[in-house]
Design a protein around this motif. Structure first.
Motif, PDB file in Angstrom:
ATOM      1  N   TYR A 181      15.289  77.142  56.067  1.00  0.00           N
ATOM      2  CA  TYR A 181      14.414  76.391  56.967  1.00  0.00           C
ATOM      3  C   TYR A 181      15.106  75.122  57.448  1.00  0.00           C
ATOM      4  O   TYR A 181      15.990  74.569  56.795  1.00  0.00           O
ATOM      5  CB  TYR A 181      13.079  76.062  56.294  1.00  0.00           C
ATOM      6  N   THR A 182      14.680  74.666  58.616  1.00  0.00           N
ATOM      7  CA  THR A 182      15.174  73.419  59.189  1.00  0.00           C
ATOM      8  C   THR A 182      14.112  72.885  60.147  1.00  0.00           C
ATOM      9  O   THR A 182      13.019  73.431  60.248  1.00  0.00           O
ATOM     10  CB  THR A 182      16.534  73.631  59.883  1.00  0.00           C
ATOM     11  N   SER A 183      14.449  71.814  60.855  1.00  0.00           N
ATOM     12  CA  SER A 183      13.431  71.084  61.610  1.00  0.00           C
ATOM     13  C   SER A 183      13.200  71.585  63.030  1.00  0.00           C
ATOM     14  O   SER A 183      12.275  71.117  63.696  1.00  0.00           O
ATOM     15  CB  SER A 183      13.799  69.594  61.655  1.00  0.00           C
ATOM     16  N   GLY A 184      14.004  72.512  63.501  1.00  0.00           N
ATOM     17  CA  GLY A 184      13.800  73.006  64.857  1.00  0.00           C
ATOM     18  C   GLY A 184      14.881  73.978  65.249  1.00  0.00           C
ATOM     19  O   GLY A 184      15.949  74.038  64.607  1.00  0.00           O
ATOM     20  N   VAL A 185      14.650  74.741  66.317  1.00  0.00           N
ATOM     21  CA  VAL A 185      15.645  75.719  66.753  1.00  0.00           C
ATOM     22  C   VAL A 185      16.863  75.035  67.361  1.00  0.00           C
ATOM     23  O   VAL A 185      17.996  75.502  67.174  1.00  0.00           O
ATOM     24  CB  VAL A 185      15.008  76.745  67.711  1.00  0.00           C
TER      25      VAL A 185
END
Length: 389
Positions: A88-92
């Motif tokens: 997971y991360t904060s945005g594409v």
């Protein structure tokens, strides 16, 4: 359940980038890719429960997050994702940047299929890499891949990565399994990895399904890094959540290192709750949204046929972003966008944002109540009819 996508919701003064960046209160923004609809009730309810708790510290992503994601893609798209494939991360956009950092070195080349989402360009350049453009072919208004040109670009000894947009923004294509497999065959021959941005994957026209790049074949899975998020489909971009999916452990380790170098390893609790709620309880709302968006596109096509028949509308298979060919008007895309804003009080995106091959085109966001869309189109016509006179 009935969902009221016709409701006109005032977003001005809510710190909306889309609306509060407009130069005046009378401007209709039909540009940046977010929607003027409230999100699925399941998401709102989940976020309200989280707000009532009243403490918003650092979040530990639970197993429920991973099971919601894997269940969604399995039942809706036939793609079985391994639990350990997910990061997971904060945005594409941060995801694209960290994958470029992980798989390339400064001076390497990255292939982009233009016209394409503008942030791809900055993600490549900010990592010290060079862009190789593989322009799409405009075959009678429908965009297709130019495989001969791709073969030549992939053969460049410095080419390391191709960033795929699946479905494609702004050309509106939902790539078929055959198209994706042929692309991957070329990339494999030349040692080029594929990063597939699939943020628009849920937003296909009714009756048409998208094919996850990694689900096409074993070879595609092996060569793929996929970035996705519920943010476009469920209008939750501000919750800042996305996932990088890759089956190869060594590649995941390199991506994990890049995520930490770029400091995009932490996410917020609302993004986590929003994803779980979207994938566990948002399916009915999403299908209703897709039907409504297709109705908007149908009305837009009818309007252009009647008022602006000289301007071809690109067939829309996916996304809510309509690509319109305005080259017959003889003005640049930037000039068209500026005149529409100044004279028509409607904002659209200039085609050159997506590469030089976008010159003469504009991109229109139709994810809004139909009455608002029609008013925006009437404003556009009042300007463009004068330009073409």
């Amino acid at each position: 359940m009935d969902y009221n996508f016709d409701e006109l919701i005032d977003r001005r003064g809510t710190r909306s980038y889309k609306w509060d960046s407009a130069p005046g209160d009378d401007v209709i923004p039909m540009w940046v890719a977010d929607m003027d609809f409230r999100t699925a009730p399941a998401i709102t309810e989940a976020l309200m429960r989280r707000v009532r708790h009243g403490i918003f510290g650092y979040v530990k992503v639970p197993e429920e997050y991973y099971s919601a994601l894997t269940s969604w893609f399995s039942r809706r798209h036939g793609w079985r994702i391994g639990r350990d494939w997910i990061q997971y991360t904060s945005g594409v956009v941060p995801a694209v940047s960290v994958v470029v950092k992980a798989l390339c070195r400064p001076g390497d080349k990255v292939i982009l299929q233009t016209p394409v989402y503008n942030c791809f360009f900055s993600s490549v350049r900010n990592n010290g890499c060079e862009i190789l453009e593989n322009p799409l072919r405009n075959d009678g208004g429908r965009f297709t891949m130019d495989y001969d040109d791709l073969e030549a670009k992939a053969a460049d000894p410095r080419a390391r990565l191709l960033v795929l947009c699946n479905p494609h923004n702004p050309a509106g294509r939902v790539w078929t399994a055959a198209e994706l497999e042929r692309l991957n065959d070329i990339c494999l021959r030349h040692g080029v990895r594929v990063l597939s941005d699939e943020i628009h994957c849920e937003l296909t026209r009714p009756g048409l399904s998208y094919t996850p790049f990694a689900a096409v074949s074993a070879d595609c899975l092996k060569n793929a890094v996929v970035a996705n998020s519920p943010s476009k489909a469920f209008n939750t971009a501000g919750l800042q959540i996305a996932n990088i999916i890759c089956s190869d452990a060594a590649t995941r380790a390199a991506i994990d290192r890049a995520i930490n170098i770029n400091e995009v390893c932490d996410v917020n609790p609302f993004g986590v709750e929003g994803l779980i709620a979207a994938y566990n309880g948002g399916e009915e709302w999403l299908d209703a949204l897709r039907r409504y968006l297709w109705g908007n596109y149908t009305e837009l096509c009818r309007f252009f046929a009647e008022r602006l028949p000289q301007l071809p509308v690109t067939p829309l298979e996916g996304t809510y972003l309509v690509w319109v060919d305005c080259r017959r008007l003889g003005l640049s895309s930037d000039e068209l966008a500026a005149r529409l804003a100044a004279e028509g009080c409607v904002m659209v995106n200039s085609g050159t944002m997506y590469g030089l091959v976008g010159e003469g085109f504009v991109r229109i966001n139709i994810a809004c109540p139909r009455s608002r869309m029609m008013e925006g189109l009437r404003r556009m016509a009042s300007v463009l009819e004068r330009v073409g006179a």
